[in-house]
Design a protein around this motif. Structure first.
Motif, PDB file in Angstrom:
ATOM      1  N   SER A  53       0.553  -1.110  -0.480  1.00 14.14           N
ATOM      2  CA  SER A  53       0.183  -0.093  -0.361  1.00 14.14           C
ATOM      3  C   SER A  53       1.350   1.717  -0.156  1.00 14.14           C
ATOM      4  O   SER A  53       0.175   2.354  -0.563  1.00 14.14           O
ATOM      5  N   ASN A  54       2.261   1.246   0.683  1.00 14.06           N
ATOM      6  CA  ASN A  54       2.308   2.444   1.074  1.00 14.06           C
ATOM      7  C   ASN A  54       3.395   2.717   0.046  1.00 14.06           C
ATOM      8  O   ASN A  54       3.470   3.949  -0.962  1.00 14.06           O
ATOM      9  N   LEU A  55       3.836   1.183  -0.463  1.00 21.99           N
ATOM     10  CA  LEU A  55       4.840   1.861  -2.470  1.00 21.99           C
ATOM     11  C   LEU A  55       3.821   1.967  -3.620  1.00 21.99           C
ATOM     12  O   LEU A  55       4.298   2.913  -3.894  1.00 21.99           O
ATOM     13  N   GLN A  56       2.842   1.453  -3.522  1.00 18.17           N
ATOM     14  CA  GLN A  56       1.727   2.133  -4.126  1.00 18.17           C
ATOM     15  C   GLN A  56       1.012   3.374  -4.499  1.00 18.17           C
ATOM     16  O   GLN A  56       1.316   4.200  -5.473  1.00 18.17           O
ATOM     17  N   LYS A  58       3.213   5.868  -2.994  1.00 19.37           N
ATOM     18  CA  LYS A  58       4.044   6.858  -3.731  1.00 19.37           C
ATOM     19  C   LYS A  58       4.192   6.720  -5.378  1.00 19.37           C
ATOM     20  O   LYS A  58       4.261   7.581  -5.926  1.00 19.37           O
ATOM     21  N   ILE A  59       3.710   5.453  -5.547  1.00 13.45           N
ATOM     22  CA  ILE A  59       3.961   5.837  -7.081  1.00 13.45           C
ATOM     23  C   ILE A  59       2.903   6.768  -7.544  1.00 13.45           C
ATOM     24  O   ILE A  59       3.029   7.036  -8.473  1.00 13.45           O
ATOM     25  N   ASN A  60       1.778   6.116  -7.268  1.00 10.05           N
ATOM     26  CA  ASN A  60       0.904   7.579  -7.772  1.00 10.05           C
ATOM     27  C   ASN A  60       1.272   8.784  -7.422  1.00 10.05           C
ATOM     28  O   ASN A  60       0.209   9.288  -8.294  1.00 10.05           O
ATOM     29  N   GLN A  61       1.406   9.191  -6.121  1.00 10.79           N
ATOM     30  CA  GLN A  61       1.902  10.774  -6.248  1.00 10.79           C
ATOM     31  C   GLN A  61       2.599  11.648  -7.452  1.00 10.79           C
ATOM     32  O   GLN A  61       2.698  11.997  -7.788  1.00 10.79           O
ATOM     33  N   TYR A  62       3.846  10.147  -7.902  1.00 14.00           N
ATOM     34  CA  TYR A  62       4.903  10.173  -9.016  1.00 14.00           C
ATOM     35  C   TYR A  62       3.921  10.390  -9.861  1.00 14.00           C
ATOM     36  O   TYR A  62       4.647  11.204 -10.858  1.00 14.00           O
ATOM     37  N   ILE A  63       2.964   9.906 -10.164  1.00  9.89           N
ATOM     38  CA  ILE A  63       2.263  10.121 -11.558  1.00  9.89           C
ATOM     39  C   ILE A  63       1.500  10.950 -11.972  1.00  9.89           C
ATOM     40  O   ILE A  63       1.818  11.434 -12.520  1.00  9.89           O
ATOM     41  N   SER A  72       6.010  17.277 -14.409  1.00 12.88           N
ATOM     42  CA  SER A  72       4.923  17.820 -13.641  1.00 12.88           C
ATOM     43  C   SER A  72       3.961  16.227 -13.522  1.00 12.88           C
ATOM     44  O   SER A  72       3.576  16.609 -12.566  1.00 12.88           O
ATOM     45  N   PHE A  73       4.880  15.488 -14.698  1.00  7.76           N
ATOM     46  CA  PHE A  73       3.904  14.110 -14.050  1.00  7.76           C
ATOM     47  C   PHE A  73       4.588  12.731 -14.925  1.00  7.76           C
ATOM     48  O   PHE A  73       5.267  13.226 -15.797  1.00  7.76           O
ATOM     49  N   TYR A  74       4.361  12.152 -14.885  1.00  8.94           N
ATOM     50  CA  TYR A  74       4.658  10.401 -15.555  1.00  8.94           C
ATOM     51  C   TYR A  74       3.305   9.828 -16.127  1.00  8.94           C
ATOM     52  O   TYR A  74       1.655  10.128 -15.653  1.00  8.94           O
ATOM     53  N   GLU A  75       4.080   9.214 -17.368  1.00 10.80           N
ATOM     54  CA  GLU A  75       2.642   8.705 -18.024  1.00 10.80           C
ATOM     55  C   GLU A  75       3.046   7.186 -18.128  1.00 10.80           C
ATOM     56  O   GLU A  75       4.753   6.918 -18.401  1.00 10.80           O
ATOM     57  N   ILE A  76       2.718   6.220 -17.123  1.00 12.34           N
ATOM     58  CA  ILE A  76       2.940   4.871 -17.431  1.00 12.34           C
ATOM     59  C   ILE A  76       2.250   4.546 -17.431  1.00 12.34           C
ATOM     60  O   ILE A  76       1.051   3.671 -16.995  1.00 12.34           O
ATOM     61  N   ASP A  77       2.735   3.293 -18.529  1.00 16.41           N
ATOM     62  CA  ASP A  77       1.475   2.276 -19.301  1.00 16.41           C
ATOM     63  C   ASP A  77       1.077   0.585 -18.712  1.00 16.41           C
ATOM     64  O   ASP A  77      -0.063   0.407 -18.685  1.00 16.41           O
ATOM     65  N   ILE A  98      12.241  -0.559  -6.415  1.00 14.96           N
ATOM     66  CA  ILE A  98      11.274  -1.510  -7.137  1.00 14.96           C
ATOM     67  C   ILE A  98      10.704  -0.023  -8.039  1.00 14.96           C
ATOM     68  O   ILE A  98      10.683   0.423  -8.818  1.00 14.96           O
ATOM     69  N   PHE A  99      10.498   1.281  -6.755  1.00 17.39           N
ATOM     70  CA  PHE A  99      10.604   2.706  -7.595  1.00 17.39           C
ATOM     71  C   PHE A  99      10.978   3.418  -8.774  1.00 17.39           C
ATOM     72  O   PHE A  99      10.391   3.464  -9.383  1.00 17.39           O
ATOM     73  N   ASP A 100      12.641   2.433  -8.611  1.00 11.19           N
ATOM     74  CA  ASP A 100      12.989   3.270  -9.480  1.00 11.19           C
ATOM     75  C   ASP A 100      12.729   2.459 -10.848  1.00 11.19           C
ATOM     76  O   ASP A 100      13.093   3.473 -11.915  1.00 11.19           O
ATOM     77  N   VAL A 101      12.813   1.317 -11.045  1.00 10.85           N
ATOM     78  CA  VAL A 101      12.929   0.812 -11.946  1.00 10.85           C
ATOM     79  C   VAL A 101      11.077   0.902 -12.690  1.00 10.85           C
ATOM     80  O   VAL A 101      11.149   1.054 -12.998  1.00 10.85           O
ATOM     81  N   ILE A 102      10.521   1.014 -11.863  1.00 12.10           N
ATOM     82  CA  ILE A 102       9.286   1.776 -12.447  1.00 12.10           C
ATOM     83  C   ILE A 102       8.923   2.716 -12.653  1.00 12.10           C
ATOM     84  O   ILE A 102       8.632   3.182 -14.327  1.00 12.10           O
ATOM     85  N   ILE A 103       9.476   4.191 -12.219  1.00 14.68           N
ATOM     86  CA  ILE A 103      10.264   5.471 -12.841  1.00 14.68           C
ATOM     87  C   ILE A 103      10.563   5.292 -14.258  1.00 14.68           C
ATOM     88  O   ILE A 103      10.664   5.825 -14.742  1.00 14.68           O
TER      89      ILE A 103
END
Length: 338
Positions: A53-56, A58-63, A72-77, A98-103
């Motif tokens: 939950s915490n990891l997701q 963080k990912i959502n906030q960056y998106i 300004s934002f990220y687009e993740i396929d 994990i976060f760095d790989v996704i970004i």
């Protein structure tokens, strides 16, 4: 009955053995293993996390918000997939990895401000305050193209080269205002006090001034053909009544009279009208009594004396009232004298 009791005791023992085994295995798993989430991206294992939950989050906030700086934002396929599992106690969660790989597998979008000249993007800035400063400086310098300068907000994965200096952008866009042209007598409005030192200088229309050494009197900002019934210009001579009135252009005298009683043209006093070959007429009024030297039908040459400056008719002082007419309609004399 004894048989049933025997089997019950035997079953109870088996249950106790199984329960003891399960407890033993549980204790062993507790001390040797722990629950984790295996994280997969596009079917590939990229790491483990204890708190999905915490990891997701963080990912959502960056998106949604980017890095809070340039992005300004990220687009993740593809979003990560989580699967629960048990791993050894010494396995360390690697959320940052994990976060760095996704970004790294996402597309960053940059927010930029494009300075436009018309519809063309000319320069790029990263901060809105810079945009405001550029536009305000151009306004204060009265750049002639200020109405064509605007800005737009862009979100793009292809970041453009940004300008770091506001003054450089201002210098590049600034267009110096053209110096205002001085108003000349060919304008539809003009100032009084225009000095005329010679009556012999010809204008581009072929006219000369009808009085030498004179100045234009009491015209202010009048507009033609009429201002309170005043359809010409008043010319004041330095020598007043001693000044000769000459024909502004060669032509034929069609009027030469003295209006001494009230009626049409009374305000002109002694006046002369000359018809010119180009269809124009010139009128000379308020001349000195008895000073007219021409009669109706006379052919006069440009510069020929036709009378003297006076104050006859509706006049408060010695001056020449001069008009130019086309088809009987008074027009601005300055358009023909200069």
């Amino acid at each position: 009955m004894k048989v049933i009791l025997y089997h019950l005791r035997k079953s109870f023992r088996l249950i106790l053995l199984l329960l003891a085994g399960a407890i033993s295995i549980g204790i062993l798993l507790y001390f040797l293993y722990k629950p984790m989430y295996a994280v997969y991206l596009d079917g590939e294992l990229i790491g483990y996390t204890e708190d999905k939950s915490n990891l997701q989050d963080k990912i959502n906030q960056y998106i949604k918000k980017g890095d809070g700086k340039n992005i300004s934002f990220y687009e993740i396929d593809t979003m990560p997939v989580y699967e629960i599992c048990y791993s050894k106690k010494d396995l360390v969660a690697d959320d940052n990895k994990i976060f760095d790989v996704i970004i790294a597998n996402s597309t960053p979008y940059y927010k930029q401000y494009a300075i436009l000249l018309g519809k063309e993007e000319k320069y790029y800035l990263s901060d809105y305050k810079q945009v405001q400063a550029v536009i305000e400086k151009l306004k204060s310098k009265k750049s002639t193209n200020i109405k064509r300068i605007s800005y737009s907000v862009k979100y793009t994965p292809d970041k453009k080269q940004e300008e770091t200096s506001e003054s450089k952008v201002v210098t590049a866009l600034y267009v110096k205002p053209k110096p205002k042209k001085k108003k000349t007598s060919r304008s539809s409005s003009y100032k009084s006090g225009v000095r005329i030192l010679s009556s012999s200088r010809k204008s581009s229309s072929g006219f000369i001034f009808p009085v030498a050494g004179c100045s234009i009197k009491d015209v202010g900002n009048r507009r033609y053909p009429s201002y309170r019934g005043h359809t010409g210009i008043d010319i004041n001579s330095a020598r007043a009544k001693q000044s000769s009135v000459v024909a502004a252009k060669s032509g034929k005298v069609i009027v030469s009279e003295a209006k001494v009683s009230r009626g049409r043209y009374y305000s002109y006093g002694e006046y002369v009208i000359i018809q010119h070959s180009d269809g124009k007429q010139t009128l000379y009024a308020h001349m000195r009594p008895g000073s007219r030297t021409v009669s109706v039908g006379d052919i006069v040459k440009q510069g020929q004396v036709i009378g003297r400056v006076g104050s006859t008719g509706n006049s408060t002082g010695a001056h020449l009232h001069f008009e130019v007419k086309i088809n009987g309609r008074a027009v601005n004399p300055f358009n023909y004298l200069y």
